[in-house]
Design an enzyme around this catalytic site. Structure first.
Site, PDB file in Angstrom:
ATOM      1  CB  SER A  67      40.536  -2.125   8.035  1.00 20.54           C
ATOM      2  OG  SER A  67      39.292  -1.470   8.146  1.00 20.54           O
ATOM      3  CG  ASN A  68      38.072   0.504   4.009  1.00 22.51           C
ATOM      4  OD1 ASN A  68      37.472   1.466   4.451  1.00 22.51           O
ATOM      5  ND2 ASN A  68      37.492  -0.688   3.853  1.00 22.51           N
ATOM      6  N   PRO A  69      40.329   3.177   5.200  1.00 19.44           N
ATOM      7  CG  PRO A  69      41.489   4.897   4.115  1.00 19.44           C
ATOM      8  CD  PRO A  69      40.997   3.508   3.929  1.00 19.44           C
TER       9      PRO A  69
END
Ligand code: CTP
Length: 408
Positions: free
Chosen positions: A212-214
């Site tokens: 995922s990513n922030p």
């Protein structure tokens, strides 16, 4: 929901200190029946007429009475009401309250909240007839109403509580509800259908791990909120975001998804019915080729994760509507670390977009999980605008551009 409906709307009601304050109890109930969520703020004088507890019970929401109360500040800060609300009703708008609003004062919960509020405001004046007819009151009302986002309903003419007869009665509750609904009817996006993707996606590796990513979803939610404030019907397809934005979902039609494929399915089933599609999500470009049904154990040998591409939600949506009579305006986002305009323009062309909002994620005050952003907006003919500020401010500038391009 049509543009003039109160269903799902978040309304602030600022109650002033006049005998007509008791009628606001009914007003809160009627607004609730119309489907709105109402949060009340009261001036100190209003609290002499009706208790905050009454409004709290009727609205089912906290009541803002004292913006110096540090215990309440933590749960319901003095700017929260202004940020939360989509429309503001001031009733009864007494001569004193009108004068203070006109002067831009912020010396109680109502004036502070109205001053900090950017959306439409409905004044329902009620006062003694002589006070209403006084030149000063008339000037104050006129000055407030010269701003297009301020409207008035009433006052009615008839016997007043103080024994005199004339103009000064609070408008009937039904009239106020009707006028409140109209606050949203005339916006530049009235009746427009808007679809926004926001947040990250999450691609499982095994039952306890994912790619995922922030992304916080803040930019997409700000775009959605701004569109709603301008009268649009908005759907947000939202990836898994943290608690930080829980409040920002209020009043929005949110479709929760986890993976890129789910996001694509949610978007593609709606894309042909919308007027604007804004892809603000940070979609994972890859997912593991296989999801291990069991937790992967560490082993001595270095692990390699085999990846495959996910669906490109925006590109697929663009393909789906290409050449259609009802083709929405398509807006993409580009996070870049170098050659901002060049790289973003290439994405605009490749995905068949009308506009791309590019940000240099290495710049201070821009990018993931910040509250501010700094962007360059690009269309097919090149750079159209550079802007920075809070994500809500940036969203407003992006919508200014889009409204100009609205299809007739
Ligand atoms: N997008 C999408 N689905 C994907 C990937 C991206 O809808 N699977 C959308 C994003 O929401 C954004 C735009 O496409 O509006 C970004 O394009 P993309 O080419 O993915 O940008 P980057 O991820 O920044 O690409 P690159 O890694 O090539 O820089």
């Amino acid at each position: 929901m049509d543009g003039s409906s109160l269903k799902g709307r978040r309304l602030a009601l600022g109650v002033g200190g006049g005998i007509a304050a008791y009628k606001c109890c009914d007003l809160v109930r009627e607004l609730g029946r119309a489907g709105a969520t109402v949060r009340v703020a009261m001036t100190p004088a209003a609290q002499q007429f009706v208790t905050p507890l009454t409004f709290q019970a009727l609205s089912g929401q906290p009541v803002l009475t004292d913006y110096f109360d540090t215990s309440k500040e933590a749960v319901f800060g003095h700017l929260d009401l202004a940020r939360w609300a989509e429309g503001f009703i001031v009733a009864p708008a007494t001569s004193d309250l009108v004068a203070r609003l006109r002067a831009g004062m912020a010396n109680d919960a109502v004036t502070t909240s109205v001053l900090a509020f950017r959306g439409p405001v409905l004044l329902a004046p009620a006062m003694n007839v002589a006070m209403y007819e006084n030149r000063l009151t008339q000037e104050n009302l006129k000055a407030l109403l010269s701003e297009p986002r301020f409207r008035a309903v009433g006052p009615g003419v008839g016997p007043l509580a103080d024994g005199e007869t004339g103009a000064g009665r609070l408008a009937e509750v039904g009239e106020i509800v009707e006028a409140a609904a109209k606050l949203f009817a005339g916006g530049p996006l009235a009746g427009a259908q808007v679809l926004v993707t926001a947040g990250p996606t999450r691609e499982a590796i095994d039952p306890v791990r994912f790619l995922s990513n922030p992304s916080s979803g803040k930019m997409g939610l700000a775009l959605a909120k701004e569109a709603r404030a301008r009268g649009a019907e908005v759907t947000v397809v939202l990836g898994p975001v943290g608690e930080a934005v829980a409040g920002a979902r209020d009043g929005l039609d949110v479709v929760d998804v986890v993976t890129a494929d789910q996001m694509a399915a949610a978007v593609l089933s709606r894309i042909e019915r919308v007027d604007y599609f804004l892809a603000a999500a940070a979609v994972s470009d890859y997912r593991p080729r296989e999801i291990s049904p069991q937790k992967i154990k560490k082993s001595a040998a270095p692990e390699t994760l085999a990846l495959v591409r996910t669906a490109d939600v925006l590109a697929e949506a663009s393909k789906r509507v290409a050449g259609k009579a009802r083709r929405p305006l398509l807006v993409g986002f580009a996070a870049e670390t170098e050659k901002l305009v060049e790289n973003a323009s290439a994405k605009l062309t490749a995905k068949g977009l009308d506009l791309i909002v590019a940000n240099d994620v290495t710049a201070p005050g821009a990018g993931f999980a910040t509250d501010t952003n700094r962007v360059t907006v690009i269309d097919r003919s090149g750079k159209v605008l550079e802007t920075s500020g809070s994500k809500r401010e940036v969203a407003a500038r992006v919508w200014d551009e889009l409204v100009k391009r609205r299809r007739q």
